[in-house]
Design a protein around this motif. Sequence first.
Motif, PDB file in Angstrom:
ATOM      1  N   GLY A 150      25.256  79.096 -17.978  1.00 34.36           N
ATOM      2  CA  GLY A 150      23.715  78.602 -18.216  1.00 34.36           C
ATOM      3  C   GLY A 150      23.222  79.609 -18.962  1.00 34.36           C
ATOM      4  N   GLU A 151      21.716  79.451 -19.070  1.00 30.26           N
ATOM      5  CA  GLU A 151      20.932  80.111 -20.028  1.00 30.26           C
ATOM      6  C   GLU A 151      20.786  81.648 -19.449  1.00 30.26           C
ATOM      7  N   ILE A 152      20.863  81.745 -18.136  1.00 29.38           N
ATOM      8  CA  ILE A 152      21.151  83.273 -17.502  1.00 29.38           C
ATOM      9  C   ILE A 152      22.319  84.145 -18.170  1.00 29.38           C
ATOM     10  N   SER A 153      23.236  83.223 -18.250  1.00 31.95           N
ATOM     11  CA  SER A 153      24.377  83.758 -18.910  1.00 31.95           C
ATOM     12  C   SER A 153      24.396  83.972 -20.338  1.00 31.95           C
ATOM     13  N   LEU A 154      23.863  83.078 -20.989  1.00 34.57           N
ATOM     14  CA  LEU A 154      23.891  82.999 -22.549  1.00 34.57           C
ATOM     15  C   LEU A 154      22.656  84.311 -23.006  1.00 34.57           C
ATOM     16  N   ALA A 155      21.780  84.704 -21.948  1.00 33.50           N
ATOM     17  CA  ALA A 155      20.886  85.677 -22.071  1.00 33.50           C
ATOM     18  C   ALA A 155      21.418  87.147 -21.811  1.00 33.50           C
ATOM     19  N   HIS A 156      22.961  87.291 -21.502  1.00 34.34           N
ATOM     20  CA  HIS A 156      23.626  88.345 -21.024  1.00 34.34           C
ATOM     21  C   HIS A 156      23.443  89.522 -21.922  1.00 34.34           C
ATOM     22  N   ARG A 195      23.245  90.250 -10.890  1.00 37.25           N
ATOM     23  CA  ARG A 195      23.651  90.564 -12.428  1.00 37.25           C
ATOM     24  C   ARG A 195      24.767  89.873 -12.643  1.00 37.25           C
ATOM     25  N   LYS A 196      25.137  88.681 -12.085  1.00 36.41           N
ATOM     26  CA  LYS A 196      26.421  88.005 -12.298  1.00 36.41           C
ATOM     27  C   LYS A 196      26.038  86.561 -11.478  1.00 36.41           C
ATOM     28  N   VAL A 197      26.524  85.520 -11.901  1.00 37.26           N
ATOM     29  CA  VAL A 197      26.665  84.230 -11.376  1.00 37.26           C
ATOM     30  C   VAL A 197      27.935  83.766 -10.665  1.00 37.26           C
ATOM     31  N   SER A 198      28.214  83.469  -9.574  1.00 35.53           N
ATOM     32  CA  SER A 198      29.517  83.009  -9.028  1.00 35.53           C
ATOM     33  C   SER A 198      29.304  81.622  -8.646  1.00 35.53           C
ATOM     34  N   ILE A 199      30.037  80.676  -9.318  1.00 28.90           N
ATOM     35  CA  ILE A 199      30.113  79.358  -9.105  1.00 28.90           C
ATOM     36  C   ILE A 199      31.409  78.817  -8.313  1.00 28.90           C
ATOM     37  N   SER A 200      31.052  78.348  -7.048  1.00 28.45           N
ATOM     38  CA  SER A 200      32.368  78.015  -6.479  1.00 28.45           C
ATOM     39  C   SER A 200      32.723  76.524  -6.232  1.00 28.45           C
ATOM     40  N   ARG A 201      33.892  76.336  -6.413  1.00 25.98           N
ATOM     41  CA  ARG A 201      34.600  74.700  -6.213  1.00 25.98           C
ATOM     42  C   ARG A 201      35.341  74.472  -5.066  1.00 25.98           C
ATOM     43  N   ALA A 202      35.745  73.427  -4.589  1.00 22.18           N
ATOM     44  CA  ALA A 202      36.740  73.415  -3.564  1.00 22.18           C
ATOM     45  C   ALA A 202      38.115  73.995  -4.072  1.00 22.18           C
ATOM     46  N   LYS A 203      38.704  74.161  -5.184  1.00 21.67           N
ATOM     47  CA  LYS A 203      39.968  74.701  -5.430  1.00 21.67           C
ATOM     48  C   LYS A 203      39.875  75.969  -5.876  1.00 21.67           C
ATOM     49  N   TRP A 204      38.674  76.456  -6.739  1.00 20.15           N
ATOM     50  CA  TRP A 204      38.478  77.595  -7.334  1.00 20.15           C
ATOM     51  C   TRP A 204      37.209  78.072  -7.653  1.00 20.15           C
ATOM     52  N   ALA A 205      36.802  79.272  -8.063  1.00 19.59           N
ATOM     53  CA  ALA A 205      35.649  79.594  -8.426  1.00 19.59           C
ATOM     54  C   ALA A 205      35.729  80.510  -9.535  1.00 19.59           C
ATOM     55  N   VAL A 206      34.529  80.562 -10.546  1.00 24.21           N
ATOM     56  CA  VAL A 206      34.439  81.386 -11.375  1.00 24.21           C
ATOM     57  C   VAL A 206      33.272  82.156 -11.504  1.00 24.21           C
ATOM     58  N   GLU A 207      33.286  83.196 -12.359  1.00 24.48           N
ATOM     59  CA  GLU A 207      32.067  84.235 -12.419  1.00 24.48           C
ATOM     60  C   GLU A 207      31.764  84.314 -13.819  1.00 24.48           C
ATOM     61  N   PHE A 208      30.392  84.027 -14.019  1.00 26.98           N
ATOM     62  CA  PHE A 208      29.686  84.543 -15.393  1.00 26.98           C
ATOM     63  C   PHE A 208      29.138  85.781 -15.134  1.00 26.98           C
ATOM     64  N   PRO A 209      28.993  86.697 -16.246  1.00 31.67           N
ATOM     65  CA  PRO A 209      28.167  87.601 -16.175  1.00 31.67           C
ATOM     66  C   PRO A 209      26.548  87.289 -16.501  1.00 31.67           C
ATOM     67  N   ALA A 210      25.653  87.993 -15.943  1.00 32.31           N
ATOM     68  CA  ALA A 210      24.174  87.404 -16.126  1.00 32.31           C
ATOM     69  C   ALA A 210      23.305  88.774 -16.046  1.00 32.31           C
ATOM     70  N   SER A 211      23.664  89.801 -16.858  1.00 30.54           N
ATOM     71  CA  SER A 211      22.702  91.173 -16.934  1.00 30.54           C
ATOM     72  C   SER A 211      21.913  90.825 -17.732  1.00 30.54           C
ATOM     73  N   PHE A 212      20.629  90.372 -17.428  1.00 31.06           N
ATOM     74  CA  PHE A 212      19.535  90.082 -18.501  1.00 31.06           C
ATOM     75  C   PHE A 212      18.223  90.728 -17.847  1.00 31.06           C
ATOM     76  N   MET A 213      17.289  90.726 -19.150  1.00 36.19           N
ATOM     77  CA  MET A 213      15.917  90.963 -18.805  1.00 36.19           C
ATOM     78  C   MET A 213      15.118  89.843 -18.618  1.00 36.19           C
ATOM     79  N   LEU A 214      14.435  89.615 -17.402  1.00 37.36           N
ATOM     80  CA  LEU A 214      13.823  88.412 -17.211  1.00 37.36           C
ATOM     81  C   LEU A 214      12.167  88.673 -17.800  1.00 37.36           C
ATOM     82  N   ILE A 215      11.800  88.099 -18.625  1.00 36.35           N
ATOM     83  CA  ILE A 215      10.451  88.012 -19.351  1.00 36.35           C
ATOM     84  C   ILE A 215       9.692  86.833 -19.159  1.00 36.35           C
TER      85      ILE A 215
END
Length: 513
Positions: free
Chosen positions: A294-300, A327-347
């Motif tokens: 998502g946008e927060i990971s694109l702003a990593h 500073r990361k996003v964990s997205i879980s589904r029934a069979k697996w999970a993925v993690e996207f980094p999200a270390s960003f400054m929020l303005i």
Amino acid sequence: MLAKTFGAAVYGVNASLITIEVVVAQGLHFHLVGLPDSAVKESEQRVEASLKFFGYRMPRQKVVVNLAPADIRKEGSAYDLPIALCVLQASEQITTQRNLDDYVIMGELALDGTLRPIKGVLPIAIEARKRGYKGFILPTENTQEAAIVNNLDVIGVSTMQEAVEFFDGKKDIEPVVSDTRDLFMSQLNSYEVDFSHVQGQENIKRAMEIAAAGGHNVIMIGPPGAGKTMLAKRLPSILPPLTLQEALETTKIHSVAGKLGSRATLIANRPYRSPHHTISDAALVGGGSFPQPGEISLAHNGVLFLDELPEFKRSALEVMRQPLEDRKVSISRAKWAVEFPASFMLIASMNPCPCGYYNHPEKECVCGPGVVQKYLAKVSGPLLDRIDLHVEVTPVSFDQMTANRPAESSEVIRERVMKARALQTDRFAENPGIYSNAMMPSQMVKEICVISDAGRALLRTAMERLGLSARAYDRILKVSRTIADLAGTDEIRIEHLAEAIQYRSLDRENWAG
């Protein structure tokens, strides 16, 4: 006969190698197995049309295509090219001088056999080199992105026939080579905007410098046209330059999201993302049936700017709370999970009320009783607690706008920011995963942000009068530590604390209306 080669599937920001096997045997029908999605299943039609276009044929026998491991879901159209080449080899329509299984092959076929670009090339190239493959065959438009990875032959082809001729030995294709480090260094800090273009607003520039020096989140509150967006756009220009490792991380995320163009190379400048307030929860934090960043990971490693914060859906803002901490996003589904980094400054920026003129020095607010409080309540307390600096932005006067005094450039401010960051790098050298004052956990704040008795008394008074939470207490100490770093002092002085306390505007009673 059995033919085999390799492709890849991207999960999160990393790739997993996929074995593509094709066997042609007695019987009828085309069978595609290995948990493919609809786009992969439709490859039969694209492959058959491409084969016919170049004078080949789809075998009128039983053709079984297996994508292994069979328990991992495969998605997208990038398996077209390896399937087509394996079908040709398995049906003995071509004899290959180069082995298909020495290469990772990816590419989407058009009906005339030309290749269309694909997403996620960079993590696939990294995995191919890690596994020791001889090369990576892919569409020509993606070669610059793959060439970021050295010690891997990046072979660009524009049509299926070109790939066939390469494996037949009839055509030699020179690997694409890119001098990644030189290209990266030449584009470093080439921003189109600069703080020298901003007249006045010295207090806001100071707050931005503190935010950049410590990696702190900021919210700006002020009337329309006061310059909130203009200042936010210039924040990346005073952040420390990306390191090669940070650039690689950032580029991988943009590659997975398909945001890199055909002339893509390492991203050399810190990202700046500014989504519209109508954005959905999944588009902001990432997700979907097959999760994408998502946008927060694109702003990593960069800046996420949320303009008109109260206009965003409450649910979208609330799902950001945990990524701001972890500073990361964990997205879980029934069979697996993925993690996207999200270390960003929020303005973030917002008007003080619906009409925009509450607390304005000249114009009168026309909002009714209780409207201001209701408007501010759209942004939850827990989210505001995660924002370190609350800054009031006042309109620039005519004299300030027309003044010819030269303002400080981004380069000058960035030098001070980098000195403060260097102190933090030394401070957190033995703490992996912590790079700035904003990242300090509560226990570390107590150890590092030691204040005098006079400072403690000042902070106690501010906490009692403003009704600050425990998290706000930590934020004030972190910001005061950053101010001390900018001043080059080891101790947090009372003036550093006083300046940090004044950046809690939204906690003051007069903002409640």
